[in-house]
Scaffold this active site. Structure first.
Site, PDB file in Angstrom:
ATOM      1  N   ARG A   1      -8.783  17.733   5.533  1.00 45.87           N
ATOM      2  CA  ARG A   1      -9.529  18.104   4.314  1.00 45.87           C
ATOM      3  C   ARG A   1     -10.876  18.710   4.686  1.00 45.87           C
ATOM      4  O   ARG A   1     -11.543  18.231   5.606  1.00 45.87           O
ATOM      5  CB  ARG A   1      -9.766  16.865   3.442  1.00 45.87           C
TER       6      ARG A   1
ATOM      7  N   ASN B   1       0.860  -1.191   0.000  1.00 47.35           N
ATOM      8  CA  ASN B   1       0.000   0.000   0.000  1.00 47.35           C
ATOM      9  C   ASN B   1       0.897   1.243   0.000  1.00 47.35           C
ATOM     10  O   ASN B   1       1.460   1.616   1.022  1.00 47.35           O
ATOM     11  CB  ASN B   1      -0.892  -0.036   1.250  1.00 47.35           C
TER      12      ASN B   1
ATOM     13  N   ARG C   1      -2.651  -1.946  -3.489  1.00 50.63           N
ATOM     14  CA  ARG C   1      -3.739  -0.975  -3.442  1.00 50.63           C
ATOM     15  C   ARG C   1      -3.458   0.078  -4.509  1.00 50.63           C
ATOM     16  O   ARG C   1      -2.367   0.650  -4.553  1.00 50.63           O
ATOM     17  CB  ARG C   1      -3.777  -0.315  -2.076  1.00 50.63           C
TER      18      ARG C   1
ATOM     19  N   GLY D   1     -11.653   7.930   9.253  1.00 47.54           N
ATOM     20  CA  GLY D   1     -10.248   7.873   9.673  1.00 47.54           C
ATOM     21  C   GLY D   1      -9.669   9.263   9.498  1.00 47.54           C
ATOM     22  O   GLY D   1     -10.337  10.257   9.802  1.00 47.54           O
TER      23      GLY D   1
ATOM     24  N   GLU E   1      -8.579  -3.216   5.314  1.00 44.66           N
ATOM     25  CA  GLU E   1      -8.406  -3.101   3.867  1.00 44.66           C
ATOM     26  C   GLU E   1      -7.319  -4.046   3.353  1.00 44.66           C
ATOM     27  O   GLU E   1      -7.432  -4.584   2.261  1.00 44.66           O
ATOM     28  CB  GLU E   1      -8.080  -1.648   3.506  1.00 44.66           C
TER      29      GLU E   1
ATOM     30  N   HIS F   1     -12.204   4.733  -0.820  1.00 46.15           N
ATOM     31  CA  HIS F   1     -12.354   3.824   0.329  1.00 46.15           C
ATOM     32  C   HIS F   1     -13.187   2.594  -0.039  1.00 46.15           C
ATOM     33  O   HIS F   1     -13.811   1.968   0.831  1.00 46.15           O
ATOM     34  CB  HIS F   1     -13.064   4.514   1.520  1.00 46.15           C
TER      35      HIS F   1
HETATM   36  P1  ADP Z   1      -5.999   6.595   8.450  1.00 51.84           P
HETATM   37  O1  ADP Z   1      -7.130   7.137   7.653  1.00 51.84           O
HETATM   38  O2  ADP Z   1      -4.746   7.387   8.334  1.00 51.84           O
HETATM   39  O3  ADP Z   1      -5.814   5.076   8.328  1.00 51.84           O
HETATM   40  P2  ADP Z   1      -7.143   5.937  11.043  1.00 51.84           P
HETATM   41  O4  ADP Z   1      -8.243   5.111  10.466  1.00 51.84           O
HETATM   42  O5  ADP Z   1      -6.108   5.270  11.882  1.00 51.84           O
HETATM   43  O6  ADP Z   1      -6.434   6.846   9.971  1.00 51.84           O
HETATM   44  O7  ADP Z   1      -7.860   7.070  11.943  1.00 51.84           O
HETATM   45  C1  ADP Z   1      -7.139   8.073  12.561  1.00 51.84           C
HETATM   46  C2  ADP Z   1      -8.104   8.879  13.425  1.00 51.84           C
HETATM   47  O8  ADP Z   1      -8.690   8.025  14.418  1.00 51.84           O
HETATM   48  C3  ADP Z   1      -7.422  10.014  14.180  1.00 51.84           C
HETATM   49  O9  ADP Z   1      -8.223  11.189  14.123  1.00 51.84           O
HETATM   50  C4  ADP Z   1      -7.392   9.481  15.604  1.00 51.84           C
HETATM   51  O10 ADP Z   1      -7.383  10.503  16.570  1.00 51.84           O
HETATM   52  C5  ADP Z   1      -8.695   8.726  15.631  1.00 51.84           C
HETATM   53  N1  ADP Z   1      -8.726   7.856  16.810  1.00 51.84           N
HETATM   54  C6  ADP Z   1      -7.978   6.780  17.079  1.00 51.84           C
HETATM   55  N2  ADP Z   1      -8.256   6.312  18.324  1.00 51.84           N
HETATM   56  C7  ADP Z   1      -9.203   7.137  18.846  1.00 51.84           C
HETATM   57  C8  ADP Z   1      -9.911   7.209  20.093  1.00 51.84           C
HETATM   58  N3  ADP Z   1      -9.697   6.317  21.045  1.00 51.84           N
HETATM   59  N4  ADP Z   1     -10.824   8.194  20.249  1.00 51.84           N
HETATM   60  C9  ADP Z   1     -11.045   9.101  19.285  1.00 51.84           C
HETATM   61  N5  ADP Z   1     -10.419   9.102  18.102  1.00 51.84           N
HETATM   62  C10 ADP Z   1      -9.512   8.135  17.885  1.00 51.84           C
END
Ligand code: ADP
Length: 394
Positions: A236, A9, A86, A205, A380, A175
């Site tokens: 964004r 990826n 990916r 995310g 994914e 996604h």
């Molecule tokens: P990506 O899209 O880069 O894969 P992720 O799916 O890991 O990102 O999501 C990242 C987001 O998830 C961040 O905003 C992070 O703060 C949030 N996050 C992770 N754990 C928690 C939590 N316990 N409470 C609130 N938000 C969380």
């Protein structure tokens, strides 16, 4: 099977790779970040030692180093049986994963103008693994493919149709692998088949998108021509008035500056002035930081509006599903969002929600809720590994 499945990826400045066995159990994973920068670094998950990367290392160098490190640690012996990549944009050419050959490579190149930050690095990843493992079959799995079932009413913008005909200007959605996984997992939890299951899937995310899935097919989604449209995201903006571009141009901003502003400086980060990290925002808001509370409020309200909008594409709703780092972990975001949707008959069980569905096979809705609400961790990489494995068997 003679070797594991390798999943690759390539993000705009990062690289993640993973190895799966034939039962699709993950054997190992490694990542490299800040590629192209002086402080580029790499690591194998659960290993203390970092993988040495040269300053300014690119995707190809990083991939070679991570594969060499997996070999040195004994995690990869011989060759992979298949490699799954990916690929962000498959345009209208790809409705499903494709075995990579010369024609497929040319088509991915053709789509690069639609995803200039992503498709070129995805191609670099394919070239690097081709050089390392020339005999191994490789599969491209597209973020856009799952959304190729959108009807014209959902994918057309109300602009002159020549923009669509001449330049491919339409909504594509992203996604897709995550939303497809949600459809399958939700069907399993509900004891149904994917082909008879209709859900709204919210992937929250750093990037965020929401998709209406009717009888297993994507019928509406919030991201559009690019992954900028739709929900509020980490950095964004999501939807803005298109008139904003003109307004900012009149203020003297170049298109590159506007791009930077809307992609990198907006969203949760822009609204809070502090961070794009939802966990930190929740802590800041708890300590009375008002801009962080505002960022959370705008995020949840926009999400609720989109959930309401997705109802227009469905004639039944088997479940609303939350996934992604925020969707899986933030009970506050889920509760606040559903609070806006009481008119639809959604209710939430506070205890199940606080456990993120982990004690109830994903369920977080209240006993009196009109609709099921599930929390399902996304995977994914697993979807890509499954596609690569299927191509080996198929
Ligand atoms: P990506 O899209 O880069 O894969 P992720 O799916 O890991 O990102 O999501 C990242 C987001 O998830 C961040 O905003 C992070 O703060 C949030 N996050 C992770 N754990 C928690 C939590 N316990 N409470 C609130 N938000 C969380």
């Amino acid at each position: 099977m003679e070797g594991p499945i390798l999943v690759v990826n390539c993000g705009s400045s990062s690289l993640k790779i993973a190895l799966f066995d034939e039962r699709l159990t993950k054997l190992a994973s490694a990542l490299a970040e800040r590629l192209g920068k002086d402080d580029a670094f790499g690591a194998i998950k659960d290993h203390k030692d970092h993988v040495e990367l040269a300053a300014g290392a690119d995707h190809k160098e990083a991939l070679n180093s991570l594969v060499a490190a997996l070999r040195d640690s004994g995690l990869l012996e011989g060759q992979p049986a298949a490699i799954g990549h990916r690929v962000v944009h498959g345009g209208e050419t790809f409705r499903e994963a494709a075995l990579i050959n010369r024609d497929v490579l040319a088509a991915i190149k053709d789509c690069a103008s639609l995803a200039p930050l992503h498709n070129p690095v995805n191609l670099t990843g394919i070239e690097a693994t081709t050089a390392l493992f020339p005999e191994v079959p490789q599969i491209a799995v597209f973020d856009t493919a799952f959304h190729q079932t959108l009807p014209p009413r959902a994918y057309l913008y109300a602009v002159p149709t020549r923009l669509y005909k001449d330049w491919g200007v339409r909504r594509y959605g992203f996604h897709g692998t995550s939303h497809q996984f949600m459809a399958r997992e939700a069907a399993r939890i509900l004891g149904k088949t994917p082909a008879t299951t209709s859900i709204i899937s919210a992937h929250l995310g750093n990037g965020c998108s929401i998709t209406a899935i009717r009888d297993g097919n994507s019928v509406d989604t919030s991201m559009g021509l690019t992954p900028l449209e739709g929900l509020v995201m980490g950095t964004r903006s999501g939807d803005v008035d298109p008139g904003l571009f003109d307004f900012l141009a009149n203020k003297g901003m170049s298109s590159q500056e506007v791009h930077q502003l809307l992609n990198k400086e907006s969203g949760l980060f822009g609204l809070s002035g502090q961070t794009n990290d939802m966990r930190s925002l929740c802590e800041l808001a708890n300590h009375g930081h008002e801009p962080s509370q505002t960022a959370i409020d705008v995020f949840c309200f926009r999400l609720a509006r989109y959930i309401g909008g997705m109802m227009a594409s469905l004639d039944q709703l088997d479940a609303l599903v939350f996934t992604g780092g925020i969707g899986e972990n933030s009970s506050l975001v889920r509760k606040q969002t559903l609070g806006h949707l009481r008119l639809f008959g959604f209710t939430i069980d506070d205890q199940l929600n606080s456990h993120h569905g982990s004690i109830s096979d994903g369920q977080i809705e209240g006993a009196d809720s009109r609709f099921r609400v599930l929390v399902i961790p996304t995977n994914e990489e697993l979807v890509i590994a499954r596609e690569a494995l299927a191509s080996r068997k198929g």
